[in-house]
Enzyme design. Structure first.
Site, PDB file in Angstrom:
ATOM      1  N   LYS A 299       0.902  -1.216  -0.012  1.00  0.00           N
ATOM      2  CA  LYS A 299       0.187  -0.050   0.222  1.00  0.00           C
ATOM      3  C   LYS A 299       0.821   1.538   0.036  1.00  0.00           C
ATOM      4  O   LYS A 299       1.455   1.738   1.005  1.00  0.00           O
ATOM      5  CB  LYS A 299      -0.993   0.035   1.222  1.00  0.00           C
ATOM      6  CG  LYS A 299      -1.888   1.057   1.109  1.00  0.00           C
ATOM      7  CD  LYS A 299      -2.530   1.916   2.489  1.00  0.00           C
ATOM      8  CE  LYS A 299      -1.702   3.263   2.536  1.00  0.00           C
ATOM      9  NZ  LYS A 299      -1.708   4.215   1.754  1.00  0.00           N
TER      10      LYS A 299
ATOM     11  N   GLU B 189      10.402   1.963  10.140  1.00  0.00           N
ATOM     12  CA  GLU B 189      11.107   2.892   9.805  1.00  0.00           C
ATOM     13  C   GLU B 189      10.708   4.226  10.197  1.00  0.00           C
ATOM     14  O   GLU B 189       9.610   4.523   9.260  1.00  0.00           O
ATOM     15  CB  GLU B 189      11.880   2.619   8.478  1.00  0.00           C
ATOM     16  CG  GLU B 189      12.748   1.549   8.208  1.00  0.00           C
ATOM     17  CD  GLU B 189      14.037   1.332   8.781  1.00  0.00           C
ATOM     18  OE1 GLU B 189      14.380   2.411   9.457  1.00  0.00           O
ATOM     19  OE2 GLU B 189      14.606   0.334   8.574  1.00  0.00           O
TER      20      GLU B 189
ATOM     21  N   CYS C 140      13.573  11.197   6.005  1.00  0.00           N
ATOM     22  CA  CYS C 140      13.786  10.803   7.281  1.00  0.00           C
ATOM     23  C   CYS C 140      14.894  11.195   8.074  1.00  0.00           C
ATOM     24  O   CYS C 140      14.823  11.557   9.136  1.00  0.00           O
ATOM     25  CB  CYS C 140      13.292   9.184   7.459  1.00  0.00           C
ATOM     26  SG  CYS C 140      14.121   8.263   6.394  1.00  0.00           S
TER      27      CYS C 140
ATOM     28  N   GLU D  82      10.268  16.859  14.309  1.00  0.00           N
ATOM     29  CA  GLU D  82      10.650  16.549  12.660  1.00  0.00           C
ATOM     30  C   GLU D  82      10.027  17.676  12.037  1.00  0.00           C
ATOM     31  O   GLU D  82       8.548  17.635  12.198  1.00  0.00           O
ATOM     32  CB  GLU D  82      10.404  15.289  12.293  1.00  0.00           C
ATOM     33  CG  GLU D  82      10.804  14.657  11.078  1.00  0.00           C
ATOM     34  CD  GLU D  82      10.473  13.456  10.524  1.00  0.00           C
ATOM     35  OE1 GLU D  82       9.501  12.914  10.970  1.00  0.00           O
ATOM     36  OE2 GLU D  82      11.341  12.835  10.280  1.00  0.00           O
TER      37      GLU D  82
HETATM   38  P1  NAP Z   1       2.634   8.711   7.356  1.00  0.00           P
HETATM   39  O1  NAP Z   1       1.778   9.928   7.523  1.00  0.00           O
HETATM   40  O2  NAP Z   1       3.169   7.954   8.891  1.00  0.00           O
HETATM   41  O3  NAP Z   1       2.392   7.768   6.410  1.00  0.00           O
HETATM   42  C1  NAP Z   1       2.973   6.537   5.974  1.00  0.00           C
HETATM   43  C2  NAP Z   1       2.113   5.340   5.372  1.00  0.00           C
HETATM   44  O4  NAP Z   1       1.158   4.994   6.300  1.00  0.00           O
HETATM   45  C3  NAP Z   1       1.352   6.085   4.280  1.00  0.00           C
HETATM   46  O5  NAP Z   1       1.084   4.910   3.432  1.00  0.00           O
HETATM   47  C4  NAP Z   1      -0.179   6.228   4.884  1.00  0.00           C
HETATM   48  O6  NAP Z   1      -1.207   6.193   4.033  1.00  0.00           O
HETATM   49  C5  NAP Z   1      -0.094   4.864   6.085  1.00  0.00           C
HETATM   50  N1  NAP Z   1      -0.915   5.217   6.954  1.00  0.00           N
HETATM   51  C6  NAP Z   1      -1.728   6.407   7.530  1.00  0.00           C
HETATM   52  N2  NAP Z   1      -2.351   6.078   8.538  1.00  0.00           N
HETATM   53  C7  NAP Z   1      -2.314   4.723   8.738  1.00  0.00           C
HETATM   54  C8  NAP Z   1      -2.772   4.059   9.796  1.00  0.00           C
HETATM   55  N3  NAP Z   1      -3.541   4.483  10.805  1.00  0.00           N
HETATM   56  N4  NAP Z   1      -2.549   2.748   9.808  1.00  0.00           N
HETATM   57  C9  NAP Z   1      -1.694   2.215   8.680  1.00  0.00           C
HETATM   58  N5  NAP Z   1      -1.118   2.895   7.807  1.00  0.00           N
HETATM   59  C10 NAP Z   1      -1.549   4.389   7.898  1.00  0.00           C
HETATM   60  O7  NAP Z   1       4.122   9.225   6.802  1.00  0.00           O
HETATM   61  P2  NAP Z   1       4.197  10.163   5.458  1.00  0.00           P
HETATM   62  O8  NAP Z   1       3.721  11.733   5.718  1.00  0.00           O
HETATM   63  O9  NAP Z   1       4.025   9.320   4.427  1.00  0.00           O
HETATM   64  O10 NAP Z   1       5.876  10.307   5.655  1.00  0.00           O
HETATM   65  C11 NAP Z   1       6.530  11.309   6.209  1.00  0.00           C
HETATM   66  C12 NAP Z   1       7.330  10.403   7.466  1.00  0.00           C
HETATM   67  O11 NAP Z   1       7.669   9.089   7.150  1.00  0.00           O
HETATM   68  C13 NAP Z   1       7.950  11.128   8.277  1.00  0.00           C
HETATM   69  O12 NAP Z   1       8.122  11.184   9.610  1.00  0.00           O
HETATM   70  C14 NAP Z   1       9.424  10.551   7.937  1.00  0.00           C
HETATM   71  O13 NAP Z   1      10.568  10.760   9.047  1.00  0.00           O
HETATM   72  C15 NAP Z   1       8.921   9.029   7.803  1.00  0.00           C
HETATM   73  N6  NAP Z   1       9.961   8.323   7.169  1.00  0.00           N
HETATM   74  C16 NAP Z   1      10.781   7.694   7.646  1.00  0.00           C
HETATM   75  C17 NAP Z   1      11.795   6.763   7.014  1.00  0.00           C
HETATM   76  C18 NAP Z   1      12.953   5.717   7.315  1.00  0.00           C
HETATM   77  O14 NAP Z   1      13.203   4.996   6.846  1.00  0.00           O
HETATM   78  N7  NAP Z   1      12.911   5.824   8.797  1.00  0.00           N
HETATM   79  C19 NAP Z   1      11.931   7.097   5.464  1.00  0.00           C
HETATM   80  C20 NAP Z   1      11.060   7.870   4.915  1.00  0.00           C
HETATM   81  C21 NAP Z   1       9.952   8.674   5.580  1.00  0.00           C
HETATM   82  P3  NAP Z   1      -1.764   7.558   3.398  1.00  0.00           P
HETATM   83  O15 NAP Z   1      -0.951   8.223   2.493  1.00  0.00           O
HETATM   84  O16 NAP Z   1      -3.041   7.279   2.670  1.00  0.00           O
HETATM   85  O17 NAP Z   1      -2.208   8.358   4.491  1.00  0.00           O
END
Ligand code: NAP
Ligand code: MG
Length: 493
Positions: A185, A260, A294, A395
């Site tokens: 997804k 992650e 990230c 962040e």
């Molecule tokens: P996010 O809002 O946490 O979303 C990540 C994924 O989770 C998306 O596919 C999202 O779907 C889905 N999601 C949302 N709510 C969910 C729930 N309740 N249950 C299961 N899945 C759910 O993160 P983002 O805004 O896409 O990305 C930014 C964040 O990712 C930042 O905090 C960044 O630090 C982190 N990140 C970490 C790494 C690493 O390797 N550590 C790498 C890249 C990014 P939708 O898009 O449909 O909402």
């Protein structure tokens, strides 16, 4: 020199991949992704709901339980992975253009992402040929013990929007190498390259149901995947907040988890470092992907004696940033991904000012040149930041750098570790003692020495300490996350 902006690719209507078939959502509903640089339509996608998740999970479950993939000779899986790498390379232009238009990253960066993703499939194809257990025979004369490694099962893969193709590949490649099956997804903001990847994987010869791709809202379908009793593991990259909720949901059937999550990585520069290299490194550390990384070096820690010289050079460097259309080859920084992210960045900039940090450059949305049609934000630097300020702790995920100063190694370590995160870090010095003391003392999954963002190494493990996550991706550790270990104990007669 005259340069030409690459033409925007035509908006497509995509379907989802379930059990080898291209399908719409059961409800027939769709959602759109608009280009964050100018608001034009990039793609239309099925809006999946609970019944679509159930279909995809059932398909992955059947594919896994049939053994056609999980029990296949490892060479068969190796060959598919190699073909996926070839397929990505053959489609690099189109995939990069799609990334540029959905994420907003400059085209050459997008090309780099596709190339790195291809390397990941090749790497896991290679080590898949060398998976083996152990024989343990020494403990008792009449017993032989064997350890064997088996695939975890059905894996739910949930990914963010910042590196959509690379981060899904960190999960899909080891999952496929070990014999797992997958429901993927992607983030709703950037589903295009994941759907295209599904096509490439089918064409590479993965049996139907081994990889399924569904598109729709995480809060609904991601949540359902995380709770689903037929899913054995969730591999998630995203925010710490959603990671926490995935962890709770996964408790239903005690799923395996790799997470992650976010970061607030310290980038520490000592006075003896090569300052020009460190300035270029600090620039790249914070501004890559418009700061939406990230592991971004969002906390710059400068030793007091070099601060003035360093900041003068860093500001001059920052003035060279060219904001613009990601398809224009002269653009060095694109927009942030959407209005939400832009509002978040604006909120933190206001917070920094309120708490008394000193803004040296940037701080607003640029005007003119069509930039007001997109979610652009100027590269921004805050000086005189104290470690307890919001902009040093939370962040931001945007092009906003917080600069702090330190006196000596102990002071640097204390500030570097003053965070709930522990994803990455960097140290710039030419002194071996300083480098190793810092590398050993920083509580983070990655420490770069005289470098930042060296992510092109699929054989190095990647992951977070503290609230930056659980588990490791890439390298041998990345393979282990998709394997169970079975002990076979044989009593000799
Ligand atoms: P996010 O809002 O946490 O979303 C990540 C994924 O989770 C998306 O596919 C999202 O779907 C889905 N999601 C949302 N709510 C969910 C729930 N309740 N249950 C299961 N899945 C759910 O993160 P983002 O805004 O896409 O990305 C930014 C964040 O990712 C930042 O905090 C960044 O630090 C982190 N990140 C970490 C790494 C690493 O390797 N550590 C790498 C890249 C990014 P939708 O898009 O449909 O909402
Ligand atoms: Mg989000």
């Amino acid at each position: 020199m005259t340069t030409q902006t690459a033409p925007q690719t035509e908006a497509k209507t995509y379907q989802m991949l379930i059990e080898g078939q291209w399908v719409s959502a059961k409800s027939g509903e769709t959602f759109e992704r608009l280009n964050p640089a100018n608001g034009t339509l990039v793609g239309t996608y099925p809006l999946a709901d609970i019944p679509d998740v159930d279909l995809a999970v059932d398909a992955a479950r059947r594919a896994f339980d049939s053994g056609t993939w999980s029990n296949a000779p490892v060479k068969q899986r190796h060959d598919v992975l190699r073909k996926v790498a070839d397929g990505l390379r053959a489609n690099i232009g189109a995939l990069a253009a799609l990334l540029a238009q959905e994420v907003g990253k400059p085209l050459n960066m997008a090309m780099g992402e596709v190339a790195l993703a291809a390397d990941v499939y090749e790497y896991f194809a290679g080590i898949s040929l060398d998976m083996h257990g152990e024989a343990i025979t020494q403990f008792a004369p009449d017993a032989v013990g064997l350890t064997v490694h088996e695939p975890v099962g059905v894996v739910g893969v949930i990914t963010p929007w910042n590196f959509p193709l690379l981060l899904i590949s960190w999960k899909l490649a080891p999952a496929l190498a070990t014999g797992c099956t997958v429901v993927a997804k992607p983030a709703q903001l950037t589903p295009g390259t994941t759907v295209e990847l599904g096509r490439i994987i089918q064409e590479a010869g993965a049996p139907d149901g081994v990889v399924n791709v569904i598109t729709g809202p995480g809060s609904k379908i991601g949540q359902h995947m995380a709770e689903h009793p037929k899913v054995d593991k969730i591999a998630f990259t995203g925010s710490t907040e959603v990671g926490r909720s995935v962890m709770r949901a996964a408790a239903t059937n005690i799923k395996k988890l790799s997470l992650e999550l976010g970061g607030k990585s310290p980038n520490v520069v000592f006075a003896d470092a090569n300052i020009d290299a460190a300035v270029a490194g600090a620039f790249f550390a914070i501004y890559l992907n418009t700061g939406q990384v990230c592991q971004a070096g969002s906390r710059l820690l400068l030793q007091e004696s070099v601060k003035d010289q360093f900041m003068e050079k860093l500001i001059a460097f920052t003035k060279t940033v060219k904001l613009g259309d990601p398809l224009d080859p002269e653009t060095t920084m694109g927009p942030v991904v959407d209005q939400n992210q832009l509002s978040t960045v604006e909120h933190y900039v206001a917070e920094g000012q309120k708490e008394g940090a000193k803004m040296l450059i940037g701080g607003s949305r640029p005007k003119g040149n069509g930039l007001d049609k997109g979610f652009f934000f100027e590269p921004t630097i805050f000086d005189s930041v104290a470690s307890n300020m919001t902009i040093a702790q939370e962040e931001i995920f945007g092009p906003v750098l917080s600069v702090l100063t330190f006196k000596d190694i102990d002071d640097a370590l204390r500030i570097a570790n003053d965070t709930s995160y522990g994803l990455a870090s960097a140290v710039w010095t030419n002194d071996l003692n300083t480098a190793l003391k810092m590398a050993k003392g920083i509580r983070a999954g990655t420490v770069w020495v005289n470098a930042f963002h060296q992510a092109g190494l699929p054989n190095m493990p990647y992951g977070g300490y503290k609230q930056s996550g659980i588990g490791r991706e890439l390298g041998r550790h990345g393979l282990d996350e998709y394997l169970e270990t079975k002990a076979i104990q044989i009593k000799l007669g």
